[in-house]
Design a protein around this motif. Structure first.
Motif, short mmCIF file in Angstrom:
data_model
loop_
_atom_site.label_atom_id
_atom_site.label_comp_id
_atom_site.label_asym_id
_atom_site.label_seq_id
_atom_site.Cartn_x
_atom_site.Cartn_y
_atom_site.Cartn_z
N ILE A 67 8.90 -0.20 5.83
CA ILE A 67 8.64 -0.65 7.10
C ILE A 67 8.73 -2.57 7.13
O ILE A 67 9.24 -3.24 7.69
CB ILE A 67 6.92 -0.65 7.72
N ASP A 105 0.81 -9.70 -6.54
CA ASP A 105 0.05 -8.43 -6.58
C ASP A 105 -0.99 -8.62 -5.55
O ASP A 105 -2.16 -9.51 -5.76
CB ASP A 105 -0.62 -8.04 -8.00
N ASN A 121 1.85 -6.56 5.74
CA ASN A 121 2.44 -5.04 5.88
C ASN A 121 1.87 -4.35 4.75
O ASN A 121 1.80 -3.11 4.76
CB ASN A 121 3.84 -5.25 5.85
N TYR A 154 -8.37 4.50 4.13
CA TYR A 154 -7.15 4.22 5.11
C TYR A 154 -7.64 3.82 6.58
O TYR A 154 -7.25 2.91 7.04
CB TYR A 154 -6.00 5.34 5.08
N GLY A 167 2.64 5.09 14.61
CA GLY A 167 2.34 6.33 14.33
C GLY A 167 3.16 6.72 12.97
O GLY A 167 3.08 5.77 12.13
N VAL A 202 6.13 6.90 10.61
CA VAL A 202 7.37 6.26 10.48
C VAL A 202 8.11 6.77 9.04
O VAL A 202 7.32 6.66 8.15
CB VAL A 202 7.01 4.63 10.32
N THR A 259 8.99 6.48 5.94
CA THR A 259 9.21 5.64 4.63
C THR A 259 8.86 6.46 3.38
O THR A 259 8.35 7.45 3.24
CB THR A 259 8.36 4.67 5.00
P1 NAD Z 1 6.08 1.72 1.35
O1 NAD Z 1 5.31 2.37 0.39
O2 NAD Z 1 7.48 1.97 1.86
O3 NAD Z 1 6.16 0.03 1.27
C1 NAD Z 1 5.10 -0.43 0.65
C2 NAD Z 1 5.49 -1.88 0.23
O4 NAD Z 1 4.07 -2.54 -0.24
C3 NAD Z 1 6.21 -1.58 -1.00
O5 NAD Z 1 7.46 -2.73 -0.83
C4 NAD Z 1 5.56 -1.82 -2.29
O6 NAD Z 1 6.26 -2.41 -3.15
C5 NAD Z 1 4.41 -2.89 -1.61
N1 NAD Z 1 3.31 -2.99 -2.46
C6 NAD Z 1 2.64 -1.89 -2.76
N2 NAD Z 1 1.49 -2.28 -3.45
C7 NAD Z 1 1.51 -3.51 -3.52
C8 NAD Z 1 0.67 -4.67 -3.94
N3 NAD Z 1 -0.52 -4.31 -4.75
N4 NAD Z 1 1.08 -5.99 -4.03
C9 NAD Z 1 1.99 -6.08 -2.97
N5 NAD Z 1 2.86 -5.43 -2.57
C10 NAD Z 1 2.50 -4.08 -2.84
O7 NAD Z 1 5.23 1.86 2.80
P2 NAD Z 1 5.56 1.81 4.55
O8 NAD Z 1 5.52 2.94 5.04
O9 NAD Z 1 6.54 1.05 4.66
O10 NAD Z 1 4.06 1.12 4.80
C11 NAD Z 1 4.17 -0.16 5.14
C12 NAD Z 1 2.78 -0.68 6.21
O11 NAD Z 1 2.89 0.23 7.14
C13 NAD Z 1 1.47 0.07 5.48
O12 NAD Z 1 0.59 -0.95 5.58
C14 NAD Z 1 1.09 1.33 6.02
O13 NAD Z 1 -0.05 1.40 6.02
C15 NAD Z 1 1.68 1.05 7.43
N6 NAD Z 1 1.97 2.15 8.26
C16 NAD Z 1 2.68 3.11 7.84
C17 NAD Z 1 3.31 4.09 8.58
C18 NAD Z 1 4.20 5.26 8.24
O14 NAD Z 1 4.39 6.28 8.83
N7 NAD Z 1 5.12 4.86 7.05
C19 NAD Z 1 2.39 4.43 9.80
C20 NAD Z 1 1.60 3.44 10.11
C21 NAD Z 1 1.14 2.30 9.50
#
Ligand code: NAD
Length: 262
Positions: free
Chosen positions: A16, A63, A90, A155, A188, A190, A192
């Motif tokens: 995302i 980090d 994010n 979470y 909801g 996504v 990924t």
């Molecule tokens: P993802 O795992 O694809 O991406 C997460 C990103 O965060 C990556 O670039 C990773 O390198 C980075 N990351 C991880 N640990 C880190 C740290 N300690 N410091 C800095 N960066 C760090 O995840 P995603 O599915 O794209 O999710 C992104 C956001 O969207 C999250 O907050 C997640 O909770 C939220 N979200 C995702 C969904 C979904 O269905 N994918 C739904 C609702 C909310």
């Protein structure tokens, strides 16, 4: 639309975050992408995004489990482009397990990254936004910021906290009588890497196959029965960052295929 604005998107080398960074770059922002790895590959992602969109894009490794690194990310973005106008919190991780078995370290890590990092980056960026009279903070929460599911204690707690923190940020910015807004976006499911990684945990916790988890666990509460896309979350974020959204603040916008309407 966002010409000249400087955007920081946390956790944006995949999923995302990368979708949001791409949408902001296409809308004319200079973009700072981030993750915690400091890998050459992350710098390559920034270069690829710049050549794809024509925008200025820089990678700043930090980090975000660590408060000082959160402040350093905002400082690094300011060094690169002079200021931060748009902050998208994010970065997030997930762990799925019963409360009685939930590893304490996982609880702490999820709270640190999914909730506290937004406090630390906002703390570092908001004073400059107020001073310059413009700012947009978008916190990527979740449908789990508004509802709950079993086995996702940390979470759900962190995302509910992030929705609450977004409201407080909005109220404090409004008091300053400046065009600084803060909202939560609540996706909801996504598709990924984060969701893909949850599949294994869900299969174990529910004793189900992959297809059963997708149908009976993941999309069972999504009336449209479709995953949202990273492009849709990017478009929602760009909208919230524009002038048309100046009076949208302190709210949460669901992009969840009707999940929270149920
Ligand atoms: P993802 O795992 O694809 O991406 C997460 C990103 O965060 C990556 O670039 C990773 O390198 C980075 N990351 C991880 N640990 C880190 C740290 N300690 N410091 C800095 N960066 C760090 O995840 P995603 O599915 O794209 O999710 C992104 C956001 O969207 C999250 O907050 C997640 O909770 C939220 N979200 C995702 C969904 C979904 O269905 N994918 C739904 C609702 C909310």
């Amino acid at each position: 639309m966002l010409n000249g604005k400087v955007a920081v998107v946390t956790g944006s080398t995949s999923g995302i975050g990368l979708g949001i960074a791409t949408a902001l770059a296409k809308a004319g922002s200079k973009v700072v992408i981030n993750d915690h790895t400091h890998r050459d590959e992350a710098r390559e992602i920034a270069k690829a995004l710049a050549s794809e969109t024509g925008a200025e894009v820089t990678y700043v490794g930090a980090d975000l489990m660590n408060g000082d690194d959160c402040a350093a990310l905002i400082a690094g973005a300011t060094d690169a482009y002079g200021q931060v106008d748009i902050l998208v919190n994010n970065a997030g991780i997930q762990h799925v397990e019963k409360i009685e078995d939930f590893p304490v370290g996982k609880w702490d890590a999820i709270l640190a990254l999914n909730l506290s990092s937004a406090f630390h980056t906002t703390r570092a960026a908001i004073a400059g936004m107020k001073q310059r009279g413009f700012g947009r903070i978008v916190n990527i929460a979740s449908a789990h910021g508004l509802t709950a599911s079993p086995y996702k204690g940390a979470y759900v707690a962190a995302k509910h906290g992030l929705v609450g923190f977004s409201k407080v940020t909005a109220l404090e910015a409004a008091e300053a009588r400046v065009d600084v807004t803060c909202n939560a976006v609540c996706p909801g499911y996504v598709w990924t890497p984060l969701v893909e990684a949850q599949l294994e945990d869900q299969m174990r916790a529910n004793n189900m196959t992959k297809d059963e988890v997708i149908d009976k666990v993941m999309l069972t509460r999504t009336p449209t029965r479709e995953f949202a896309t990273v492009e849709q979350i990017g478009a929602t974020t760009v909208f919230l960052c524009g002038d048309g959204a100046a009076q949208i603040t302190g709210t949460s916008i669901s992009v969840d295929g009707g999940w929270t309407a149920l």
